[in-house]
Design a protein around this motif. Structure first.
Motif, short mmCIF file in Angstrom:
data_model
loop_
_atom_site.label_atom_id
_atom_site.label_comp_id
_atom_site.label_asym_id
_atom_site.label_seq_id
_atom_site.Cartn_x
_atom_site.Cartn_y
_atom_site.Cartn_z
N HIS A 117 0.81 -1.22 0.00
CA HIS A 117 0.00 0.00 0.00
C HIS A 117 0.84 1.27 0.00
N VAL A 118 2.16 1.17 0.29
CA VAL A 118 3.04 2.34 0.30
C VAL A 118 3.60 2.62 -1.09
N LEU A 119 3.67 1.62 -1.94
CA LEU A 119 4.36 1.74 -3.22
C LEU A 119 3.76 2.81 -4.15
N PRO A 120 2.44 2.93 -4.28
CA PRO A 120 1.94 3.97 -5.19
C PRO A 120 2.43 5.37 -4.84
N ARG A 121 2.48 5.70 -3.55
CA ARG A 121 2.95 7.04 -3.18
C ARG A 121 4.45 7.18 -3.46
N LEU A 122 5.21 6.15 -3.17
CA LEU A 122 6.64 6.22 -3.44
C LEU A 122 6.90 6.42 -4.93
N ARG A 123 6.17 5.70 -5.77
CA ARG A 123 6.35 5.84 -7.23
C ARG A 123 5.94 7.24 -7.70
N GLU A 124 4.89 7.78 -7.08
CA GLU A 124 4.42 9.12 -7.46
C GLU A 124 5.41 10.20 -7.02
N ARG A 125 5.89 10.09 -5.79
CA ARG A 125 6.72 11.17 -5.23
C ARG A 125 8.19 11.05 -5.63
N LEU A 126 8.65 9.84 -5.92
CA LEU A 126 10.06 9.64 -6.28
C LEU A 126 10.15 8.87 -7.61
N PRO A 127 9.72 9.48 -8.69
CA PRO A 127 9.67 8.79 -9.98
C PRO A 127 11.05 8.41 -10.52
N HIS A 128 12.09 9.04 -10.00
CA HIS A 128 13.45 8.75 -10.47
C HIS A 128 14.06 7.53 -9.77
N ALA A 129 13.41 7.03 -8.71
CA ALA A 129 13.99 5.96 -7.90
C ALA A 129 13.92 4.62 -8.61
N GLN A 130 14.79 3.70 -8.19
CA GLN A 130 14.73 2.32 -8.63
C GLN A 130 13.82 1.54 -7.67
N PHE A 131 13.03 0.62 -8.23
CA PHE A 131 12.14 -0.20 -7.41
C PHE A 131 12.40 -1.68 -7.68
N THR A 132 12.58 -2.43 -6.60
CA THR A 132 12.62 -3.89 -6.67
C THR A 132 11.50 -4.39 -5.77
N VAL A 133 10.42 -4.84 -6.37
CA VAL A 133 9.26 -5.31 -5.63
C VAL A 133 9.32 -6.83 -5.59
N LEU A 134 9.41 -7.38 -4.39
CA LEU A 134 9.64 -8.81 -4.20
C LEU A 134 8.29 -9.54 -4.14
N ASP A 135 7.65 -9.59 -5.31
CA ASP A 135 6.30 -10.13 -5.37
C ASP A 135 6.22 -11.53 -5.98
N GLU A 136 7.40 -12.15 -6.22
CA GLU A 136 7.35 -13.52 -6.71
C GLU A 136 6.89 -14.44 -5.58
N PRO A 137 6.07 -15.45 -5.90
CA PRO A 137 5.55 -16.34 -4.85
C PRO A 137 6.65 -17.15 -4.17
N PRO A 138 6.58 -17.35 -2.85
CA PRO A 138 5.68 -16.65 -1.94
C PRO A 138 6.12 -15.20 -1.75
N THR A 139 5.18 -14.31 -1.78
CA THR A 139 5.48 -12.89 -1.74
C THR A 139 6.16 -12.50 -0.41
N THR A 140 7.16 -11.64 -0.52
CA THR A 140 7.94 -11.22 0.64
C THR A 140 7.16 -10.23 1.50
N GLY A 141 7.38 -10.31 2.82
CA GLY A 141 6.71 -9.44 3.77
C GLY A 141 7.62 -8.37 4.34
N HIS A 142 7.53 -8.17 5.65
CA HIS A 142 8.15 -7.00 6.29
C HIS A 142 9.66 -7.06 6.42
N TYR A 143 10.25 -8.24 6.43
CA TYR A 143 11.70 -8.39 6.62
C TYR A 143 12.35 -8.95 5.36
#
Length: 285
Positions: A241-267
């Motif tokens: 739920h944080v990612l949309p704001r990060l992408r909007e506010r920091l469009p120049h940043a690199q993103f690695t979203v760990l969404d491959e199953p099983p999806t990664t959590g807080h750590y």
């Protein structure tokens, strides 16, 4: 296997900083690229042990520190723990170790310390990487345990905690399996030095984030250097739920979203260390 908690502590040292004994380590080639890693609540710098070998092998000189009230550092009772003081401790540690410009990597509680450091002197930070953390306080969703600890009953509730309760609470925010041995190391890092008695005071950071929200938002969004987010979207605290704001506010940043199953959590660095190490070493180069 990553270093055990005992091995991790044996490889570091304690230095008196702002009147308190602070545990820290340095690993990797002495002439390597400086990078400082900041851990989260309620654990310790040992969280970084799973990715440390990859960072040092890539040529990084890695500095890790247990912030005041955490891990093998001092845990003074009755202390008014502040993110701003933690940032001063990091600055003083850099001075003690002769560290000048450095990359900065932060997770959870550590992201607020990183934002304060960016606010104070962004030019000292060569690049910044963030793993799941409350970069925007209005998007931070504390766990039930954190809410209880932060309540008027926190000073009592903290002493009722057990290892099994801790494992259960952690697994509620993890997306991938983490074995009991690793979770027990986290627990032991938290309770050493009579650590249970300071948990409710450490959680003042929730209020401090709100108090400094604009200052720390500006520090993050106006930072001119390279920025990377390595994010576990299954995290109910600071996840997808944080990612949309990060992408909007920091469009120049690199993103690695760990969404491959099983999806990664807080750590991410504990749950999915290979993916985190791959992304982070590429970024730090």
């Amino acid at each position: 296997m990553p270093l055990s908690l005992e091995q991790w502590i044996a490889g570091g040292e304690r230095t008196r900083i702002v009147g308190h004994e602070i545990f820290h380590r340095q690993d990797g080639p002495e002439d390597g690229r400086p990078v400082t890693l900041l851990h989260g609540f309620p654990t310790s710098s040992h969280d970084w042990a799973p990715i440390l070998p990859a960072l040092t092998a890539s040529g990084c000189r890695v500095t890790t520190v247990d912030l005041l009230g955490f891990g093998a550092s001092a845990k003074p009772a009755g202390h008014d723990y502040r993110i701003t003081e933690q940032a001063t401790i990091v600055e003083e540690l850099w001075s003690h170790l002769g560290i000048g410009p450095t990359a900065l990597v932060a997770h959870d509680y550590g992201v607020s310390v990183a934002q304060e450091l960016l606010h104070r002197n962004a030019s000292r930070i060569t690049m910044a990487a963030f793993l799941n953390g409350g970069l925007y306080p209005d998007l931070h969703r504390p766990t039930r345990t954190q809410r209880l600890l932060h309540s008027p009953f926190g000073a009592v509730f903290q002493h009722l905690a057990t290892a099994s309760m801790f494992r259960k609470s952690l697994r509620e925010i993890l997306g991938r399996p983490v074995d009991d041995e690793q979770l027990d190391d986290m627990w032991r890092a938290m309770i050493m030095g009579r650590g249970l008695r300071v948990q409710h005071r450490l959680l003042y950071y929730i209020d401090e984030r709100r108090h400094h929200a604009e200052r720390w938002r500006s520090a993050l969004e106006q930072y001119p250097g390279p920025v990377q987010f390595i994010w576990g979207p299954a995290d109910p605290v600071s996840g997808g739920h944080v990612l949309p704001r990060l992408r909007e506010r920091l469009p120049h940043a690199q993103f690695t979203v760990l969404d491959e199953p099983p999806t990664t959590g807080h750590y991410p660095q504990v749950e999915n260390p290979d993916a985190v190490a791959t992304a982070l070493t590429a970024f730090l180069k």
